[in-house]
Design a protein around this motif. Structure first.
Motif, PDB file in Angstrom:
ATOM      1  N   HIS A 146       0.832  -1.206   0.000  1.00 43.24           N
ATOM      2  CA  HIS A 146       0.000   0.000   0.000  1.00 43.24           C
ATOM      3  C   HIS A 146       0.868   1.257   0.000  1.00 43.24           C
ATOM      4  O   HIS A 146       0.622   2.203  -0.753  1.00 43.24           O
ATOM      5  CB  HIS A 146      -0.938   0.017   1.209  1.00 43.24           C
ATOM      6  CG  HIS A 146      -1.633   1.337   1.379  1.00 43.24           C
ATOM      7  ND1 HIS A 146      -1.232   2.266   2.323  1.00 43.24           N
ATOM      8  CD2 HIS A 146      -2.641   1.917   0.673  1.00 43.24           C
ATOM      9  CE1 HIS A 146      -1.991   3.343   2.203  1.00 43.24           C
ATOM     10  NE2 HIS A 146      -2.856   3.153   1.224  1.00 43.24           N
ATOM     11  N   ASP A 173      -3.274   5.062  -2.604  1.00 42.75           N
ATOM     12  CA  ASP A 173      -4.475   5.893  -2.573  1.00 42.75           C
ATOM     13  C   ASP A 173      -5.657   5.251  -1.821  1.00 42.75           C
ATOM     14  O   ASP A 173      -6.779   5.722  -1.916  1.00 42.75           O
ATOM     15  CB  ASP A 173      -4.921   6.246  -3.990  1.00 42.75           C
ATOM     16  CG  ASP A 173      -5.230   5.004  -4.831  1.00 42.75           C
ATOM     17  OD1 ASP A 173      -5.075   3.879  -4.301  1.00 42.75           O
ATOM     18  OD2 ASP A 173      -5.619   5.161  -5.999  1.00 42.75           O
ATOM     19  N   SER A 174      -5.392   4.152  -1.087  1.00 39.23           N
ATOM     20  CA  SER A 174      -6.475   3.517  -0.332  1.00 39.23           C
ATOM     21  C   SER A 174      -5.992   3.221   1.078  1.00 39.23           C
ATOM     22  O   SER A 174      -5.551   2.117   1.389  1.00 39.23           O
ATOM     23  CB  SER A 174      -6.937   2.226  -1.028  1.00 39.23           C
ATOM     24  OG  SER A 174      -7.946   1.610  -0.265  1.00 39.23           O
ATOM     25  N   GLN A 202      -7.543   2.662   3.594  1.00 41.04           N
ATOM     26  CA  GLN A 202      -8.325   1.640   4.278  1.00 41.04           C
ATOM     27  C   GLN A 202      -7.628   0.276   4.238  1.00 41.04           C
ATOM     28  O   GLN A 202      -7.755  -0.520   5.155  1.00 41.04           O
ATOM     29  CB  GLN A 202      -9.720   1.535   3.630  1.00 41.04           C
ATOM     30  CG  GLN A 202     -10.813   1.339   4.678  1.00 41.04           C
ATOM     31  CD  GLN A 202     -12.188   1.227   4.053  1.00 41.04           C
ATOM     32  OE1 GLN A 202     -12.379   1.573   2.885  1.00 41.04           O
ATOM     33  NE2 GLN A 202     -13.139   0.759   4.823  1.00 41.04           N
ATOM     34  N   HIS A 210     -11.751  -4.943  -4.492  1.00 41.04           N
ATOM     35  CA  HIS A 210     -12.043  -3.721  -5.254  1.00 41.04           C
ATOM     36  C   HIS A 210     -10.797  -3.160  -5.953  1.00 41.04           C
ATOM     37  O   HIS A 210     -10.904  -2.206  -6.728  1.00 41.04           O
ATOM     38  CB  HIS A 210     -12.639  -2.647  -4.334  1.00 41.04           C
ATOM     39  CG  HIS A 210     -13.909  -3.084  -3.660  1.00 41.04           C
ATOM     40  ND1 HIS A 210     -15.050  -3.396  -4.351  1.00 41.04           N
ATOM     41  CD2 HIS A 210     -14.202  -3.274  -2.341  1.00 41.04           C
ATOM     42  CE1 HIS A 210     -16.007  -3.750  -3.503  1.00 41.04           C
ATOM     43  NE2 HIS A 210     -15.520  -3.687  -2.279  1.00 41.04           N
ATOM     44  N   HIS A 211      -9.613  -3.733  -5.620  1.00 42.99           N
ATOM     45  CA  HIS A 211      -8.360  -3.206  -6.192  1.00 42.99           C
ATOM     46  C   HIS A 211      -7.647  -4.238  -7.073  1.00 42.99           C
ATOM     47  O   HIS A 211      -6.496  -4.017  -7.463  1.00 42.99           O
ATOM     48  CB  HIS A 211      -7.429  -2.751  -5.065  1.00 42.99           C
ATOM     49  CG  HIS A 211      -7.992  -1.643  -4.229  1.00 42.99           C
ATOM     50  ND1 HIS A 211      -7.837  -0.314  -4.543  1.00 42.99           N
ATOM     51  CD2 HIS A 211      -8.739  -1.677  -3.094  1.00 42.99           C
ATOM     52  CE1 HIS A 211      -8.447   0.432  -3.648  1.00 42.99           C
ATOM     53  NE2 HIS A 211      -9.009  -0.368  -2.761  1.00 42.99           N
TER      54      HIS A 211
END
Length: 641
Positions: free
Chosen positions: A266, A272-273, A275, A331-332
């Motif tokens: 990450h 950019d996430s 979370q 989602h990625h």
């Protein structure tokens, strides 16, 4: 009528054969010829054979010569790296020279022993993110890779074997892209497999063999060929290895590494996430809480964990944390190959944890192992016979040999464990003169076995007398680390001979020191009960603290015992006793390794003479002269030059 192969093999072991012409002072051993004939007939007649060959039979040449002369493709699988290298580097080349044959041979190791050029290339591309120390090792490996012919990490000397770079550049099934890889033509792992496919004799170890057979079933490219013959040396290890490979395990270290890798991905790639990092950190916290709870409660049976509300709660919290992170990462997917791989690993881990925590399989044991800095969850099938029957296919000849397979003069226990009940069973006794070479002593007046102060004092007193009589030159073998530590502490200052204690150095370092000193005393647990070969005057006495029964609290034993009871069988006689007999035989096997060796075995456990089941142990051991008189054993020791 014997086959042409058998007749040819018999000739090579005769006084006119290759061995007599090339081996100094060669004399024919009937048991060795008998074994060679049994292997030859198995190959010719497509039989499966289980064969115990006692120490001194010469089983290595007895199976290698038929394998070579058969012209078939043979895989030789060993239990230890030492034997694997001895076969490939010494025994096979020597025999090929003696037989005047040019047969291609190969030594094949597991994937993670070979450099992966693709992974190395990616590490080099990301070098700017690494520490100076890491970059130094990476550059050395890159330089070596350009010169190496086989990519075998074992031949890499410029980098420490514990370098943190190595796990990032070796071949793994998870990162292998197969024919899609730009390095496919020069891939070290692929070339190793090609050498194995082209070889007539391939030398591997048991772990690689079973990993490879099972990888085929999961769709990964296999390393090993489909051979005509498979010979397992040190076959007594196979049942436990099968349990390991047909089972599964999850390590807290594995989870910790993966979560930290995701955080790193990450920060360096996705960015950019936030979370992703937050949920990964939550997972690390849940892992820490779970890890600490396991250590605080010291559990070994997972079913007891489920019965403890606090432990069950922290366990399911960990599983949910991993599942939540995996759901977010969906989602990625497609943004980065490494992230996609991390997701697959995380998803698989979360599912394995759920399956483990639900504990549904009544035909498996769920155990917890507490390491120094990690927790291991292990699922072990209680019966692998059916899986083994499918694994040992009918197109291959399967030969199993070891010095320790029989229990009470029967190979039935080993055959049943592996589903090989139709295999031919042969026992060939050692040619050594055990009644004159060795004495077996169970001292009188021993108290009950255990770890009381009185028991330890008795054992230490016996050890001191034996050590002095043998002038050092003693192995003391234990069934538990706790007893080893108590005896080691008590012996300090009470003997003038050097004490070498397991844990002070590596196994090989301790053995080398034992041989160099010539008068040392070595104290060890299970790892020193087998695969240790000290010949001649260096080892005159082996002391064993007690019969090596498995702990009744062992999770796998409890599951097997419950299954036996459901079938109306006695768990002790069908499980515990056979395992203990084979383990004791391994320890006893350290004593006499050569036809000129002499020595004393002292067992400080009078159950072998006081209990009815003791006869099963005695019937399974070599025919040493026996005594209950410790003084008589000490006199025997004193007369060994």
């Amino acid at each position: 009528m014997s086959s042409r192969l058998t007749q040819t093999v018999i000739h090579q072991f005769s006084q006119h054969g290759a061995l007599a012409k090339n081996v100094h002072n060669y004399h024919n051993r009937q048991s060795q010829t008998d074994m060679a004939v049994a292997v030859s007939e198995a190959i010719s007649q497509k039989q499966n054979v289980i064969l115990e060959a006692g120490t001194g039979v010469g089983k290595t040449f007895a199976y290698l010569i038929p394998a070579i002369l058969s012209g078939k493709q043979a895989v030789i699988s060993t239990g230890s790296k030492n034997l694997q290298e001895q076969l490939f580097l010494k025994d096979l080349p020597a025999l090929l020279t003696m037989l005047d044959m040019h047969v291609p041979i190969a030594l094949l190791k597991g994937r993670n022993n070979y450099l992966c050029q693709l992974r190395l290339e990616k590490q080099m591309q990301n070098a700017a993110h690494f520490s100076d120390y890491y970059i130094d090792d990476l550059l050395k490996i890159n330089q070596w890779a350009n010169l190496s012919k086989d990519g075998d990490i074992g031949n890499l000397t410029s980098v420490a074997e514990h370098s943190e770079v190595l796990p990032s550049v070796v071949s793994t099934k998870e990162t292998c892209t197969g024919k899609k890889c730009e390095h496919y033509d020069v891939c070290f792992t692929r070339k190793a497999r090609v050498r194995a496919m082209d070889a007539k004799v391939v030398v591997v170890n048991h772990h690689l063999f079973f990993a490879d057979r099972l990888l085929k079933d999961t769709g990964f490219a296999e390393l090993l060929p489909d051979p005509d013959v498979v010979i397992f040396d040190e076959a007594h290890l196979v049942p436990d290895i099968c349990i390991n490979y047909f089972g599964s395990h999850i390590s807290s270290r594995e989870i910790d590494t993966l979560l930290n890798d995701i955080i790193k991905l990450h920060r360096e790639v996705i960015r950019d996430s936030i979370q992703i990092e937050q949920l990964a950190q939550r997972g690390l916290q849940a892992l820490s809480n779970w890890h600490n709870a396991m250590y605080d409660n010291q559990v070994s049976d997972w079913r007891k964990v489920l019965a403890n509300k606090q432990l069950a709660t922290v366990s399911w919290t960990l599983q949910q944390a991993l599942a939540d992170l995996a759901k977010l990462m969906t989602h990625h997917l497609g943004r980065d190959d490494q992230l996609d791989l991390a997701f697959e690993q995380l998803h698989e881990l979360a599912e394995k944890l759920q399956d483990y925590f639900e504990c549904k399989d009544m035909q498996a044991a769920y155990s917890v192992e507490l390491g120094t800095r990690f927790v291991m969850l292990r699922l072990s099938p209680i019966n692998v016979a059916k899986q083994c029957q499918q694994l040992f296919d009918a197109n291959t000849r399967w030969i199993f040999t070891s010095a320790t397979l029989q229990v009470n003069r029967s190979l039935g226990h080993f055959a049943t464990e592996l589903g090989l009940t139709s295999a031919k069973q042969i026992i060939l006794d050692s040619p050594f003169d055990y009644p004159n070479q060795a004495m077996f002593c169970v001292p009188r007046h021993l108290g009950k076995v255990g770890q009381s102060q009185h028991t330890v004092k008795q054992l230490v007193d016996v050890c001191i007398q034996a050590i002095n009589a043998a002038q050092g030159r003693t192995f003391i073998l234990f069934t538990s680390h706790q007893m080893l530590e108590q005896v080691a502490s008590s012996l300090q200052g009470r003997t003038t001979y050097p004490l070498l204690v397991q844990g002070q150095a590596s196994k090989q370092s301790l053995l080398n020191k034992f041989r160099q000193l010539g008068n040392a005393v070595l104290l060890g647990t299970s790892s020193f009960w087998e695969g240790v070969d000290v010949r001649g005057k260096l080892l005159s006495c082996v002391i064993i603290d007690k019969l090596p029964f498995v702990s009744p609290d062992d999770a796998l034993y409890k599951a097997r015992a419950a299954n036996a009871e459901r079938q109306g069988l006695d768990p002790f006689s069908h499980i515990s006793l056979p395992q203990a007999v084979i383990s004791l035989k391994q320890g006893v096997g350290r004593l006499i390794r050569d036809e000129k060796d002499r020595g004393v075995l002292i067992l400080c456990d009078n159950r072998i003479v006081n209990r009815a089941y003791g006869q099963a142990f005695i019937n399974s051991l070599p025919p040493m002269q026996r005594t209950r008189d410790l003084d008589k054993a000490l006199q025997f020791l004193k007369h060994i030059p």
